[in-house]
Design an enzyme around this catalytic site. Structure first.
Site, mmCIF file in Angstrom:
data_model
loop_
_atom_site.group_PDB
_atom_site.id
_atom_site.type_symbol
_atom_site.label_atom_id
_atom_site.label_comp_id
_atom_site.label_asym_id
_atom_site.label_seq_id
_atom_site.Cartn_x
_atom_site.Cartn_y
_atom_site.Cartn_z
ATOM 1 N N LYS A 182 0.885 -1.126 0.053
ATOM 2 C CA LYS A 182 -0.090 -0.094 -0.050
ATOM 3 C C LYS A 182 0.935 1.359 0.009
ATOM 4 C CE LYS A 182 -2.003 2.720 2.040
ATOM 5 N NZ LYS A 182 -1.794 4.422 1.678
ATOM 6 N N GLU A 257 9.161 0.746 11.139
ATOM 7 C CA GLU A 257 10.070 1.988 10.989
ATOM 8 C C GLU A 257 9.354 3.216 11.173
ATOM 9 O OE1 GLU A 257 13.110 1.053 10.398
ATOM 10 O OE2 GLU A 257 13.345 -1.102 9.631
ATOM 11 N N CYS A 291 13.234 10.493 7.928
ATOM 12 C CA CYS A 291 13.024 9.759 9.271
ATOM 13 C C CYS A 291 14.227 10.048 10.153
ATOM 14 C CB CYS A 291 12.563 8.338 9.089
ATOM 15 S SG CYS A 291 13.779 7.558 8.245
ATOM 16 N N GLU A 389 8.759 15.346 16.100
ATOM 17 C CA GLU A 389 9.173 15.475 14.760
ATOM 18 C C GLU A 389 8.491 16.379 13.770
ATOM 19 O OE1 GLU A 389 8.364 11.664 12.428
ATOM 20 O OE2 GLU A 389 10.445 11.621 11.846
#
Ligand code: NAP
Ligand code: MG
Length: 493
Positions: A182, A257, A291, A389
């Site tokens: 996906k 992750e 990331c 973040e």
């Protein structure tokens, strides 16, 4: 410079069981070029019914048909053929990735090169999977078989679209799993072009299925699907938590992750030019949509004012521009949603700290989700811009007194994906390496990523590892086999 000709607006369907199929409800959603805000494609907008179809195709391909009969060598050859197709189509894929994500074309070319390398790596690894023989008593034999986990559901983000697909598909195929991928709804295009070569590369129908749509609908349906054995997810910690909860109902294997707020630590004895470069590269590459971004820049007090000044001076030279221009170093953010999110943090940052450079939208662009490279300094590690973040081109510079102080600040975060330390003192460097609670540590560099080395986080940056043999392990089960070599009855009763 005259702008290059615009490609036709294509419509992409889902790729299920080797066929291109529209969503069951017939709906599509638009996909944008974030530098022009124009629609560049339409993609099938899937519901649970489409995911069900894909999961059943993957299940059937795993349980019977051509795939279980393949040898590890066969699967390795298939992966090399896929890699060949990617290398052959590298300019087209890089351009499409660039248009769809807004990342600079030069970076997109590196990414697609890495995609091919990833398929080559796992092509080579496919027939190196072996079990063990255990030292049980002489009248028996005990060994392990390594078998594929089964049907893997794979959910990926928008920052490195085809590369994240490769990190998941390549080891899964090497292991003998079947997959339902996906893609992120913002950036599905390169994965759909990629799907068009799978048959020619020898991937049997149903082995790789790609279903597009909104995460909360198609992603969630994939996680909940009873015929899916494993979920491999890359994305935000918030969605990662939802996935773990949902996957609990069917006790799927899950690897995550997730995000980070990685410290990039600079000591006074570091090579000056390399350090200033490394601080900028660590957080501004790919518009900061990384990331492992070194978004917390920790600087020793002795050099702090001079370092902030040098970062600021150099950041002035970062060329923001149309992503297809070769000298562009930063393009727009991926979407309006991400632009709004980052803009909110810019306002928060202006209140929480001092602004050295940036802090808004560059005036030169009428269209596109551009944000200036932004450096906040005198940031306290308790500030939101140091804890949350941002996933954009925003550096939070934090001073520290000495080594112990640096370690304390570096580890004072819920995340643990990556970290870096810059010093010429080898003793100090390795003390920091051992003290940092993170899955990836760079010394005198930040961001280099090689398919041979493991990738993944500690703490709320997730669990499981991708890349290298570790990435393949996550798609394998271990079967223990005991063979009795003694023909006499047990004699117990
Ligand atoms: P996200 O919102 O978590 O989305 C990631 C993927 O999950 C997308 O495909 C998304 O679909 C899907 N999704 C959303 N809600 C879902 C749900 N309820 N159930 C199942 N799937 C769902 O993250 P993002 O904003 O795309 O990406 C940025 C994040 O990814 C950052 O936090 C970043 O740190 C992380 N990231 C981590 C790594 C790593 O290797 N550790 C690498 C890259 C990015 P939609 O596209 O439809 O929303
Ligand atoms: Mg989303």
């Amino acid at each position: 410079m005259s702008s290059p000709a615009k490609p036709a607006v294509k419509t992409y369907q889902n790729y299920i069981n080797g066929q291109w199929v529209p969503a069951a409800n017939g709906e599509t959603f638009p996909v944008y070029d974030p530098s022009t805000e124009e629609v560049i494609a339409h993609v099938a907008s899937s519901s649970a019914a489409d995911v069900d179809k894909a999961a059943k195709a993957a299940r059937a391909a795993f349980d019977s048909g051509a795939w279980p009969a393949t040898t590890a060598q066969d699967r390795g050859r298939i992966l090399f053929k896929i890699a060949g197709k990617i290398r052959q189509n590298l300019p087209m894929l890089a351009e499409l990735e660039c248009r769809n994500t807004g990342k600079p074309i030069v970076e997109a070319e590196y990414d697609i090169g890495d995609v091919a390398t990833c398929f080559e790596y796992y092509g080579g690894l496919a027939n190196k999977v072996t079990g063990n023989v255990m030292p049980v008593p002489a009248n028996a034999l005990s060994f392990t078989l390594r078998e594929p986990v089964g049907v893997a559901g794979q959910i990926i983000p928008w920052n490195y679209p085809l590369l994240m697909a490769a990190w998941k598909l390549a080891p899964a195929i090497a292991a003998g799993c079947t997959c339902v991928l996906k893609p992120a709804e913002q950036t599905p295009l390169t994965a759909m072009e990629f799907a068009s070569w799978l048959e020619e590369a020898g991937v049997p129908p149903g082995v790789v299925n790609i279903v597009n749509g909104a995460g909360e609908i198609s992603g969630a349906a994939l996680v909940a699907h009873p015929q899916v054995d494993k979920i491999a997810f890359t994305g935000s910690a918030a969605v990662g938590k939802l996935i773990v909860k949902s996957a609990a109902d069917t006790l799927k294997r899950v690897t995550l992750e997730l995000g980070g707020k990685s410290p990039n630590i600079f000591f006074a004895d570091a090579d000056w030019e390399a350090a200033v470069d490394g601080a900028l590269f660590g957080v501004f590459i790919n518009q900061g949509e990384v990331c492992s971004a070194g978004s917390r820049v920790l600087v020793e007090k002795k050099i702090y004012p001079k370092f902030v000044e040098a970062m600021t001076e150099k950041a002035k030279r970062i060329k923001l521009g149309p992503p297809l221009e070769r000298d562009t170093k930063m393009g727009p953010l991926v979407s309006k949603e991400q632009y709004d999110r980052v803009s909110t943090y810019l306002e928060v940052g202006k209140k929480e700290a001092k602004t050295a450079i940036g802090g808004g939208r560059p005036k030169t662009f009428e269209k596109g989700y551009y944000v200036e490279p932004t450096i906040f300094y005198d940031v306290d590690n308790s500030a939101r811009i140091a804890r949350e973040e941002i996933f954009g081109p925003v550096a939070s510079v934090i001073p520290f007194e000495h080594e112990a102080d640096a370690i304390r600040i570096a580890n004072d975060t819920p995340y643990g994906l990556a970290g870096a330390v810059w010093t010429r003192d080898i003793y100090k460097a390795f003390r920091i390496v051992k003290s940092m609670r993170a899955g990836i540590i760079w010394v005198n560099h930040m961001q280099p990523t090689y398919v041979e080395a493991p990738w993944g986080g500690y703490k709320q940056s997730g669990f499981g590892r991708e890349l290298g043999p570790w990435g393949l392990e996550e798609y394998l089960e271990t079967k223990q086999v005991f063979v009795n070599l003694d023909e006499t009855p047990i004699g117990w009763y």
